[in-house]
Design an enzyme around this catalytic site. Structure first.
Site, PDB file in Angstrom:
ATOM      1  N   HIS A 151       0.821  -1.214   0.000  1.00  0.00           N
ATOM      2  CA  HIS A 151       0.000   0.000   0.000  1.00  0.00           C
ATOM      3  C   HIS A 151       0.855   1.264   0.000  1.00  0.00           C
ATOM      4  O   HIS A 151       0.387   2.330   0.369  1.00  0.00           O
ATOM      5  CB  HIS A 151      -0.903   0.026   1.235  1.00  0.00           C
ATOM      6  CG  HIS A 151      -1.812  -1.139   1.342  1.00  0.00           C
ATOM      7  ND1 HIS A 151      -2.740  -1.436   0.378  1.00  0.00           N
ATOM      8  CD2 HIS A 151      -1.938  -2.105   2.297  1.00  0.00           C
ATOM      9  CE1 HIS A 151      -3.412  -2.530   0.741  1.00  0.00           C
ATOM     10  NE2 HIS A 151      -2.929  -2.959   1.889  1.00  0.00           N
ATOM     11  N   HIS A 168      -7.514  -4.089  -1.125  1.00  0.00           N
ATOM     12  CA  HIS A 168      -6.864  -5.363  -1.443  1.00  0.00           C
ATOM     13  C   HIS A 168      -7.590  -5.996  -2.617  1.00  0.00           C
ATOM     14  O   HIS A 168      -7.433  -7.184  -2.888  1.00  0.00           O
ATOM     15  CB  HIS A 168      -6.918  -6.332  -0.262  1.00  0.00           C
ATOM     16  CG  HIS A 168      -6.428  -5.745   1.007  1.00  0.00           C
ATOM     17  ND1 HIS A 168      -7.264  -5.256   1.974  1.00  0.00           N
ATOM     18  CD2 HIS A 168      -5.164  -5.554   1.456  1.00  0.00           C
ATOM     19  CE1 HIS A 168      -6.520  -4.782   2.984  1.00  0.00           C
ATOM     20  NE2 HIS A 168      -5.262  -4.952   2.693  1.00  0.00           N
TER      21      HIS A 168
END
Lengths: 206, 333
Positions: free
Chosen positions: B57, B219
């Site tokens: 991320h 995700h």
């Protein structure tokens, strides 16, 4: 016994990731293999009691992989280690107590149960089948066979379930129709435990 | 998939080495290879600010370690929670005697590992309290708000919580400010393509050309609907409607806006998108007090954008205005 658990997870690395890929992010086998490999390395060349081997596995999972599976399986094996710490011999009541304490430790951190589409769908009925077989008067080996069958049935039951827990639960109806990767790995582990125990029984009998 | 890696199973370790080499001003290694801390941390008497989460991320999570930002971070595998041990070691690295605020996102693995780490921290005499981010409106209805995921709103939570700690708030005060920050945030994402976890080696899911997935998680968790791709103006309107449907804003309200790319969308497009958001907020008489546009919270090479809106009051304005320095977010004045 724990060497067998390491071997079965490492050899199913890609299969488990493949199954996880359908409704998860496809890394279940990769993460599990990483933790079990760490355990294998930590045990190499050492003579460990069963409790020490389970401790090593629990530490490798909790400290080595994180995610959800680290604490879940780490707790399971921690409970199992504690249960067998003072046992010289793994007879049927000891095996039952080992599974029960593993489950109890697992339930301390997770409220998941049967029907949630997770490893509990394998573990809980497998434990129940083992206990019921003993209550019916089956011998250890017979009870282990019942446990293996229930584990496989539990694993297969996840195919028709809608995930209620974890990341797959966001899929709703779309999670139906495929197996849960955690239920599959749990079935592999229980089956391997049962078979290793059976082999020991046969050795003793011979 | 062509990548700049050595071994797909060691991308996290290798990336951490790169961060340490590149930015010794932001990162000091600890005894735990999966925990980095700010060089000045811990500061005696200041509440320590910790987060942790899966890798993939970037710049989250480690990119928000810095001055008046995070003190320490626990780093997990790609899209996978750090271990309980890593969270515990991050608490230790951040504790200056005034306790630690662990500000993290609402994912099963993170919840379990933080819970286990807190037990061990209590045994070690470190006071730890948590705020769990749940800003993603697409992940559960308002009636089940505690099930919602934490996404880019986490950055606002860290910024506010860290500013409160720097101003000398005690642990309960920091936790209160961070909770108010995340309660005032709503986010939604739109995905245009899949990401690929390096060790898995193939895309996690698929979005057809010409389609977009509204409400996608970072995700790649499925969204609310897949629809034909819209021009930036309509995409902005659609996403804003989801947020304003959940957190109504009135004329004269002040907000902070954070627009983050998901990793593969060009920054130019993020600005096209921001322009549309700004125009719509202005038309409603909503004043944008702060705006952040860039790749703040990504999902590997996923294409798409997330929108976070934070409703401000005087306290949140003061805290969010505090100057800060980190790789992911530096703010002057």
């Amino acid at each position: 016994m724990v060497e067998g658990l390491v071997a079965v997870i490492v050899s199913h690395r890609d299969v488990l990731s493949e199954i996880d890929g359908a409704i998860g992010d496809g890394d279940h086998g990769i993460n599990m293999a990483k933790g079990f490999t760490l355990c294998g390395e930590a045990m190499k060349g050492k003579t460990l009691s069963l409790a020490q081997a389970f401790d090593t596995l629990s530490d490798a999972l909790m400290e080595g992989i994180g995610g959800s599976m680290g604490p879940l399986y780490g707790s399971l094996f921690m409970g199992m280690a504690d249960s067998v710490r003072d046992k010289a011999q793994l007879d049927a009541p000891a095996f039952l107590a080992m599974l029960q304490q593993g489950l109890s430790e697992l339930q301390d951190i997770s409220s998941a149960g049967v029907g949630d589409k997770c490893l509990m769908d394998t573990l809980i009925p497998a434990l129940a089948a083992f206990e019921q077989a003993l209550q019916r008067g089956d011998d250890f080996s017979g009870a282990l066979a019942q446990m293996k069958q229930a584990a496989a049935d539990g694993r297969d039951s996840t195919r028709d379930l809608v995930a209620k827990i974890g990341r797959a639960s966001r899929l709703g109806e779309r999670s139906r129709g495929v197996l849960d990767a955690g239920a599959v790995s749990c079935c592999l582990l229980l089956t391997t435990l049962a078979e290793a125990t059976e082999r020991r029984l046969q050795t003793v009998a011979a | 998939m062509n990548r700049i890696i050595n071994d797909p199973d060691h991308v996290v370790e290798d990336a951490i080495q790169g961060y340490l080499q590149a930015h010794p001003d932001y990162f000091t290694p600890t005894d735990n290879a999966r925990v980095l801390k700010y060089p000045a941390a811990p500061v005696s008497g200041k509440v320590g600010i910790v987060t942790g989460g899966g890798s993939g991320h970037e710049p989250a999570f480690l990119g928000y370690v810095g001055k008046n930002m995070l003190d320490a971070v626990a780093i997990g595998e790609i899209f996978s929670s750090p271990t309980a041990g890593a969270f515990l070691d991050a608490f230790k690295a951040a504790d200056g005697g005034a306790g630690v605020a662990c500000l993290y996102g609402n994912y099963a693995g993170d919840n379990m590992n933080v819970k286990m780490a807190m037990k061990k921290a209590a045994a070690a005499g470190i006071a730890v309290k948590t705020v769990v981010a749940n800003d993603d409106v697409a992940s559960a209805p308002a009636s089940e708000i505690d099930k919602r995921r934490g996404v880019a709103g986490e950055i606002m939570m860290w910024k506010v919580g860290a500013a409160a700690a720097a101003k000398g708030y005690d642990l309960d005060g920091v936790i209160g400010a961070a909770q108010k920050a995340i309660d005032s945030c709503r986010s939604i994402g739109v995905g245009l393509s899949s990401c690929t976890i390096p060790a898995v080696g193939k895309p996690n899911f698929h979005i057809d050309d010409g389609k977009m997935e509204i409400g996608i998680g970072h995700h790649g968790e499925p969204g609310i609907e897949v629809s034909p791709i819209q021009p930036a103006s309509e995409m902005a309107a659609t996403m804003l409607d989801f947020i304003l449907g959940d957190m109504p804003l009135a004329q004269g309200d002040e907000v902070a806006v954070l627009v983050s790319g998901l990793g593969a969308t060009p920054v130019m497009e993020l600005y096209i998108y921001y322009g549309e958001i700004a125009r719509r907020l202005a038309a409603r008489g909503i004043n944008v007090h702060r705006r952040y546009v860039g790749n703040y919270f990504t999902s590997l090479e996923m294409m798409g954008v997330t929108l976070t809106i934070m409703k401000l009051d005087d306290e949140l304005k003061t805290l969010i205005d505090m100057p800060s320095q980190s790789l992911g977010l530096t703010q002057v004045e």
